[in-house]
Design a protein around this motif. Sequence first.
Motif, PDB file in Angstrom:
ATOM      1  N   GLU A 138      26.269  45.357  41.296  1.00 33.42           N
ATOM      2  CA  GLU A 138      26.302  43.940  40.958  1.00 33.42           C
ATOM      3  C   GLU A 138      27.581  43.527  40.241  1.00 33.42           C
ATOM      4  O   GLU A 138      28.119  42.455  40.468  1.00 33.42           O
ATOM      5  N   GLY A 139      28.112  44.368  39.360  1.00 33.37           N
ATOM      6  CA  GLY A 139      29.275  43.997  38.564  1.00 33.37           C
ATOM      7  C   GLY A 139      30.616  44.251  39.224  1.00 33.37           C
ATOM      8  O   GLY A 139      31.658  43.982  38.625  1.00 33.37           O
ATOM      9  N   TYR A 140      30.641  44.737  40.443  1.00 35.12           N
ATOM     10  CA  TYR A 140      31.936  45.042  41.082  1.00 35.12           C
ATOM     11  C   TYR A 140      32.685  43.762  41.417  1.00 35.12           C
ATOM     12  O   TYR A 140      32.152  42.875  42.073  1.00 35.12           O
ATOM     13  N   GLU A 141      33.928  43.660  40.928  1.00 31.69           N
ATOM     14  CA  GLU A 141      34.750  42.480  41.193  1.00 31.69           C
ATOM     15  C   GLU A 141      36.184  42.846  41.564  1.00 31.69           C
ATOM     16  O   GLU A 141      37.089  42.038  41.406  1.00 31.69           O
ATOM     17  N   GLY A 142      36.401  44.073  42.026  1.00 32.83           N
ATOM     18  CA  GLY A 142      37.724  44.465  42.524  1.00 32.83           C
ATOM     19  C   GLY A 142      38.799  44.474  41.461  1.00 32.83           C
ATOM     20  O   GLY A 142      38.587  44.907  40.330  1.00 32.83           O
ATOM     21  N   PHE A 143      39.958  43.943  41.838  1.00 30.65           N
ATOM     22  CA  PHE A 143      41.130  43.969  40.969  1.00 30.65           C
ATOM     23  C   PHE A 143      40.880  43.284  39.626  1.00 30.65           C
ATOM     24  O   PHE A 143      41.387  43.728  38.603  1.00 30.65           O
ATOM     25  N   SER A 144      40.099  42.210  39.621  1.00 29.06           N
ATOM     26  CA  SER A 144      39.909  41.446  38.378  1.00 29.06           C
ATOM     27  C   SER A 144      39.243  42.273  37.278  1.00 29.06           C
ATOM     28  O   SER A 144      39.359  41.943  36.102  1.00 29.06           O
ATOM     29  N   THR A 145      38.557  43.357  37.648  1.00 25.09           N
ATOM     30  CA  THR A 145      37.962  44.247  36.648  1.00 25.09           C
ATOM     31  C   THR A 145      38.568  45.652  36.751  1.00 25.09           C
ATOM     32  O   THR A 145      37.925  46.639  36.395  1.00 25.09           O
ATOM     33  N   GLN A 146      39.791  45.740  37.239  1.00 21.62           N
ATOM     34  CA  GLN A 146      40.526  47.001  37.381  1.00 21.62           C
ATOM     35  C   GLN A 146      39.757  48.028  38.216  1.00 21.62           C
ATOM     36  O   GLN A 146      39.830  49.214  37.975  1.00 21.62           O
ATOM     37  N   TYR A 147      39.017  47.565  39.206  1.00 21.38           N
ATOM     38  CA  TYR A 147      38.262  48.418  40.138  1.00 21.38           C
ATOM     39  C   TYR A 147      37.160  49.232  39.455  1.00 21.38           C
ATOM     40  O   TYR A 147      36.752  50.263  39.964  1.00 21.38           O
ATOM     41  N   LYS A 164      46.925  52.886  32.819  1.00 23.35           N
ATOM     42  CA  LYS A 164      45.766  53.109  31.939  1.00 23.35           C
ATOM     43  C   LYS A 164      44.625  52.100  32.127  1.00 23.35           C
ATOM     44  O   LYS A 164      43.465  52.494  32.159  1.00 23.35           O
ATOM     45  N   PRO A 165      44.892  50.789  32.279  1.00 18.93           N
ATOM     46  CA  PRO A 165      43.779  49.841  32.438  1.00 18.93           C
ATOM     47  C   PRO A 165      42.909  50.107  33.672  1.00 18.93           C
ATOM     48  O   PRO A 165      41.749  49.718  33.714  1.00 18.93           O
ATOM     49  N   PHE A 166      43.466  50.785  34.686  1.00 14.54           N
ATOM     50  CA  PHE A 166      42.712  51.060  35.908  1.00 14.54           C
ATOM     51  C   PHE A 166      41.860  52.323  35.802  1.00 14.54           C
ATOM     52  O   PHE A 166      41.042  52.595  36.677  1.00 14.54           O
ATOM     53  N   VAL A 167      42.051  53.076  34.723  1.00 14.80           N
ATOM     54  CA  VAL A 167      41.231  54.274  34.512  1.00 14.80           C
ATOM     55  C   VAL A 167      40.043  53.839  33.659  1.00 14.80           C
ATOM     56  O   VAL A 167      39.954  54.120  32.476  1.00 14.80           O
TER      57      VAL A 167
END
Length: 179
Positions: free
Chosen positions: A13-22, A105-108
């Motif tokens: 449900e919470g998946y939003e791609g790039f906007s949440t760093q995957y 780092k934000p994508f990890v």
Amino acid sequence: MMTAQVKEVIVPEGYEGFSTQYESDIALLDLVTPFSITDFVLPCCIDYDTTTSVLPAGDATVVGWGYTEKRLYAGVSGTPSTTLLEAHLPLINNRECRNKDDKFKPFVTYDKFCGLYQNSSGPQPGDSGGGVIVRNGDLYYVIGVISIKPTYSNEFGAFTSVGTHQNWIREAIRNHLRR
């Protein structure tokens, strides 16, 4: 090559791609017709007792038809592979991965672990969504899903942990089977 039609893609449900760093970059596919098990198409297990805090010893295997390292420019263009390629990667946990690169780092996110590329060989654009597989005895286990890598580097990539999402996986399968 075997292909299958996908009836439904099930995403958290919470998946939003790039906007949440995957974060939560994982999905389940409901196929119209299941694959037949052959000498070349084998099942992979999920170990529901595993979490990202304990990664298996040894390398993980990733495969894909994504862009090859040859003729890559800034990780965005290259030559799509005409054959299925495989790479074996040592794994590092979330903390070690976050310390590798301040820009990345934000994508990890909390649900990631990483694999270190060997001689710049590892997942490339076009390989996302593929499994991160380890062998234990005669069984193969999916422990992650290829997610993202720094576009400017062929040193490591981040994978979404199956262990972190095991409750979601169980619930999604349970809900789907009730339909």
